[in-house]
Design a protein around this motif. Sequence first.
Motif, PDB file in Angstrom:
ATOM      1  N   THR A 110      86.876 -55.599  32.668  1.00  0.00           N
ATOM      2  CA  THR A 110      85.499 -55.369  32.217  1.00  0.00           C
ATOM      3  C   THR A 110      84.553 -54.961  33.343  1.00  0.00           C
ATOM      4  OG1 THR A 110      85.082 -57.749  32.410  1.00  0.00           O
ATOM      5  CG2 THR A 110      85.719 -56.915  30.244  1.00  0.00           C
ATOM      6  N   TYR A 111      84.861 -55.335  34.592  1.00  0.00           N
ATOM      7  CA  TYR A 111      83.968 -54.978  35.689  1.00  0.00           C
ATOM      8  C   TYR A 111      83.930 -53.467  35.922  1.00  0.00           C
ATOM      9  CZ  TYR A 111      88.262 -54.665  38.475  1.00  0.00           C
ATOM     10  OH  TYR A 111      89.499 -54.340  38.952  1.00  0.00           O
ATOM     11  N   LEU A 112      84.909 -52.735  35.328  1.00  0.00           N
ATOM     12  CA  LEU A 112      84.932 -51.284  35.474  1.00  0.00           C
ATOM     13  C   LEU A 112      84.112 -50.568  34.393  1.00  0.00           C
ATOM     14  CD1 LEU A 112      88.652 -50.538  36.436  1.00  0.00           C
ATOM     15  CD2 LEU A 112      86.627 -50.362  37.887  1.00  0.00           C
ATOM     16  N   LEU A 113      83.508 -51.326  33.490  1.00  0.00           N
ATOM     17  CA  LEU A 113      82.720 -50.701  32.431  1.00  0.00           C
ATOM     18  C   LEU A 113      81.524 -49.928  32.981  1.00  0.00           C
ATOM     19  CD1 LEU A 113      82.755 -53.463  29.673  1.00  0.00           C
ATOM     20  CD2 LEU A 113      83.929 -51.257  29.627  1.00  0.00           C
ATOM     21  N   LYS A 114      81.081 -50.292  34.192  1.00  0.00           N
ATOM     22  CA  LYS A 114      79.961 -49.591  34.811  1.00  0.00           C
ATOM     23  C   LYS A 114      80.419 -48.460  35.730  1.00  0.00           C
ATOM     24  CE  LYS A 114      76.862 -53.584  34.675  1.00  0.00           C
ATOM     25  NZ  LYS A 114      75.990 -54.493  35.483  1.00  0.00           N
ATOM     26  N   ASP A 115      81.735 -48.255  35.816  1.00  0.00           N
ATOM     27  CA  ASP A 115      82.267 -47.200  36.672  1.00  0.00           C
ATOM     28  C   ASP A 115      82.015 -45.845  36.007  1.00  0.00           C
ATOM     29  OD1 ASP A 115      84.299 -46.650  39.060  1.00  0.00           O
ATOM     30  OD2 ASP A 115      84.853 -45.368  37.377  1.00  0.00           O
TER      31      ASP A 115
END
Length: 324
Positions: A217-222
């Motif tokens: 989920t931390y890659l959702l802002k990528d």
Amino acid sequence: MLLQETHLTESRKTEVQRMFGGRIKKEGVAIVLNKKLVKEVVKGRAIQVKMTWCSGEEKRILCLYAPTSEGQSEGSDFFKQLSSFYEQIDNTEAPHIVAGDFNNVEAPIDRFPDIVRADDRLLDELGLLKQWLGLQPVDGWRRANPTKRDFTFTRGKGDQLTRARLDRIYVKESEAIWMRDWRITPAGVKTDHLMVMVEASAPDTPVVGKGRPVFPTYLLKDAKLKAQMKASSKRAADRVKDIEKRGRTKEDNAQKVLVEMKREWLDLARAREKAVVPRLLKEIRTREEELEAAKADLPRGTQRRWQRWRNVTTTQSRKTERML
């Protein structure tokens, strides 16, 4: 988590107890557990909790906060009081783990400036307590890091900077083999102390596999991953429109398109994760190495350099860890 110096006001303590229906009792030191499992050893200074470990064994943990307001004699009396308490009860009630803010250090390497009085009666009483309880003579973090220099408490700045490794965890010799990954790390809240952490296991701990696939989920802002997912969803939407025009079949329908799109998203995320995470981990390691080098230089008068690197490294590491 074992807490010291909780400093709750009466109104805040009452509110905490009200919120949890009397199941929590808070004083100067705290372990957040059902109060029926807690033994008060020294009021406001030391409590012991008994709990069932993952292996079914019973483990006892003592959390303490040594006093210092009246000088070394007060701390010495405190550790003597603890020894007297455990001398009077059955040895089967002695703790397996002792952790807390000891408000002292045992060696010059654990303090900056590195001054430790050789005639410290407090250390003598602490040594007797460890011997009586059957604890290892050296705390777990120091045993895992014999020559490393690190601290848990900071006060002052510049030429007035003082640091000490006041917070420690001691374990029985029989427990040491099951302790690993000793760390000193930021607490995540504003405080002048860092946390000491260790991972504790047991002989019968079950083997844990890799688990089910989870979208990072931390890659959702990528930005790059978002663009790829957007393009994937557009292709899926176009396929669904085509299906509506020619008619749904068992082999070609919107549900299958959705499943395939989700699988594609997961594959895209995994590929992006492999590209991004090594860079983030390398950045963390670089910052940690710079911080360690700065701390090692403390005795040579580089307090300001350490303070600068501590501020930069702590901030950057927290940002990176939040992403991970």
